[in-house]
Design a protein around this motif. Structure first.
Motif, mmCIF file in Angstrom:
data_model
loop_
_atom_site.group_PDB
_atom_site.id
_atom_site.type_symbol
_atom_site.label_atom_id
_atom_site.label_comp_id
_atom_site.label_asym_id
_atom_site.label_seq_id
_atom_site.Cartn_x
_atom_site.Cartn_y
_atom_site.Cartn_z
ATOM 1 N N THR A 5 0.836 -1.187 0.000
ATOM 2 C CA THR A 5 0.000 0.000 0.000
ATOM 3 C C THR A 5 0.877 1.244 0.000
ATOM 4 O O THR A 5 1.905 1.298 0.681
ATOM 5 N N SER A 6 0.488 2.249 -0.765
ATOM 6 C CA SER A 6 1.189 3.535 -0.737
ATOM 7 C C SER A 6 0.772 4.299 0.512
ATOM 8 O O SER A 6 -0.420 4.484 0.767
ATOM 9 N N LEU A 7 1.751 4.716 1.293
ATOM 10 C CA LEU A 7 1.497 5.531 2.475
ATOM 11 C C LEU A 7 2.011 6.927 2.183
ATOM 12 O O LEU A 7 3.209 7.135 1.992
ATOM 13 N N ALA A 8 1.105 7.887 2.115
ATOM 14 C CA ALA A 8 1.475 9.281 1.875
ATOM 15 C C ALA A 8 1.506 10.001 3.210
ATOM 16 O O ALA A 8 0.531 9.968 3.959
ATOM 17 N N PHE A 9 2.630 10.659 3.498
ATOM 18 C CA PHE A 9 2.775 11.361 4.777
ATOM 19 C C PHE A 9 2.971 12.848 4.543
ATOM 20 O O PHE A 9 3.830 13.264 3.760
ATOM 21 N N ALA A 10 2.174 13.670 5.247
ATOM 22 C CA ALA A 10 2.283 15.122 5.188
ATOM 23 C C ALA A 10 2.712 15.655 6.554
ATOM 24 O O ALA A 10 2.132 15.281 7.578
ATOM 25 N N PRO A 11 3.729 16.515 6.615
ATOM 26 C CA PRO A 11 4.300 16.952 7.891
ATOM 27 C C PRO A 11 3.577 18.133 8.528
ATOM 28 O O PRO A 11 2.680 18.737 7.941
ATOM 29 N N ALA A 71 -2.900 5.123 1.888
ATOM 30 C CA ALA A 71 -3.082 5.303 3.317
ATOM 31 C C ALA A 71 -2.552 6.701 3.599
ATOM 32 O O ALA A 71 -1.355 6.962 3.467
ATOM 33 N N GLY A 72 -3.429 7.629 3.913
ATOM 34 C CA GLY A 72 -3.027 9.013 4.125
ATOM 35 C C GLY A 72 -2.763 9.277 5.589
ATOM 36 O O GLY A 72 -3.658 9.112 6.432
ATOM 37 N N VAL A 73 -1.546 9.677 5.924
ATOM 38 C CA VAL A 73 -1.155 9.967 7.306
ATOM 39 C C VAL A 73 -0.583 11.365 7.345
ATOM 40 O O VAL A 73 0.248 11.735 6.503
ATOM 41 N N GLY A 74 -1.024 12.162 8.291
ATOM 42 C CA GLY A 74 -0.498 13.511 8.420
ATOM 43 C C GLY A 74 -0.351 13.900 9.865
ATOM 44 O O GLY A 74 -1.138 13.483 10.721
ATOM 45 N N HIS A 75 0.652 14.713 10.137
ATOM 46 C CA HIS A 75 0.902 15.205 11.491
ATOM 47 C C HIS A 75 0.550 16.686 11.568
ATOM 48 O O HIS A 75 1.003 17.481 10.744
ATOM 49 N N SER A 76 -0.280 17.045 12.526
ATOM 50 C CA SER A 76 -0.664 18.428 12.781
ATOM 51 C C SER A 76 -1.277 19.041 11.515
ATOM 52 O O SER A 76 -2.298 18.565 11.029
ATOM 53 N N LEU A 77 -0.666 20.078 10.944
ATOM 54 C CA LEU A 77 -1.139 20.657 9.682
ATOM 55 C C LEU A 77 -1.375 19.569 8.644
ATOM 56 O O LEU A 77 -2.406 19.545 7.967
#
Length: 266
Positions: A5-11, A71-77
């Protein structure tokens, strides 16, 4: 899983994606991890505008060419923006995880809107603290010494502090400056959306994770958002920056959470 699965992470605001290297490294074993470097620095095409609409379009365009479902994962903003993109593009996502999202809803949303209309948004941290912060050092050693004295960074895992300097400092003149420009960071804080509770319910599974030591307003807003969206809600150890304070434990928990949301074991 037969296919990764592609996991996209936004900081988070102010933290380039490379700052999260140690946190994300274990997840490469099970996922095709794609990390967003930074947001908000292409103002002509993607302005930092009210409610982060421009920023969410920027993230959407970054995610558009990635293999799906994500799988979209993001921290804070990053967590709020990932939710906004998933709301517009639900067919792109398998699941969404919001780590310590700075949600403003309920009575806090009314208060923030009032202060913003009065031009007093900087009275609410962290916008006021970010304005005028130091952003230039003659060398890496002096930058490290500066960050080690700052309360924000004192709890960082040592590797995460080095990763932050690798990703977050760029050559400038005879020294180094912040790659995530402070004026952009402050503008993002000032334009935090207060309308996320009006977004339609996501059709894919999701989760909101709050930090145990985070401010009470984030806990309340996170629980409200999870209820409205029928998302799972958890509280994990650490402060607002727990992925950088406790990267190994946080990576394990994200992996377990994604397995639960996606109904599978990598």
């Amino acid at each position: 899983m037969s296919e990764r699965t592609s996991l996209a992470f936004a900081p988070a605001n102010g933290f380039p994606g490379g700052s999260y290297r140690r946190f994300l490294e274990p997840l490469h074993a099970h996922y095709d991890v794609r990390v967003v470097s930074r947001l908000g620095h292409r103002s002509e095409q993607y302005p930092v505008d009210a409610g982060w609409q421009g920023l969410s379009r920027e993230l959407e365009d970054i995610l558009a060419p990635l293999p799906r479902p994500l799988a979209g994962v993001g921290h804070s903003l990053g967590g709020v923006l990932m939710f906004m993109v998933a709301s517009r593009r639900p067919d792109w996502f398998r699941s969404v995880v919001m780590l310590e999202p700075p949600l403003i809803n309920g009575p806090a949303g009314l208060g923030f809107n009032l202060l913003r209309r009065l031009g007093q948004a900087d009275r609410i941290p962290p916008a006021g603290r970010s304005r005028g912060r130091r952003d230039y050092w003659p060398d890496r050693d002096e930058a490290r010494a500066y960050f080690q004295r700052r309360g924000l960074f004192q709890r960082f895992h040592p590797d995460c502090l080095e990763d932050y300097m690798d990703a977050g400092l760029e050559p400038h003149g005879d020294g180094l400056r912040l790659a995530f420009r402070p004026e952009v960071e402050v503008a993002i804080f000032r334009t935090t959306p207060v309308n996320i509770s009006r977004y339609p319910r996501l059709p894919m599974p999701g989760a909101v994770v709050n930090a145990e030591e985070s401010v009470d307003a984030f806990h309340k807003a996170g629980r409200r958002h999870a209820r409205r969206q029928r998302m799972h809600h958890e509280v994990w150890p650490g402060g607002h920056l727990f992925p950088l304070e406790r990267p190994d434990d946080s990576a394990r928990r994200v992996d377990e959470l994604l397995q639960a949301l996606n109904g599978e074991k990598p």
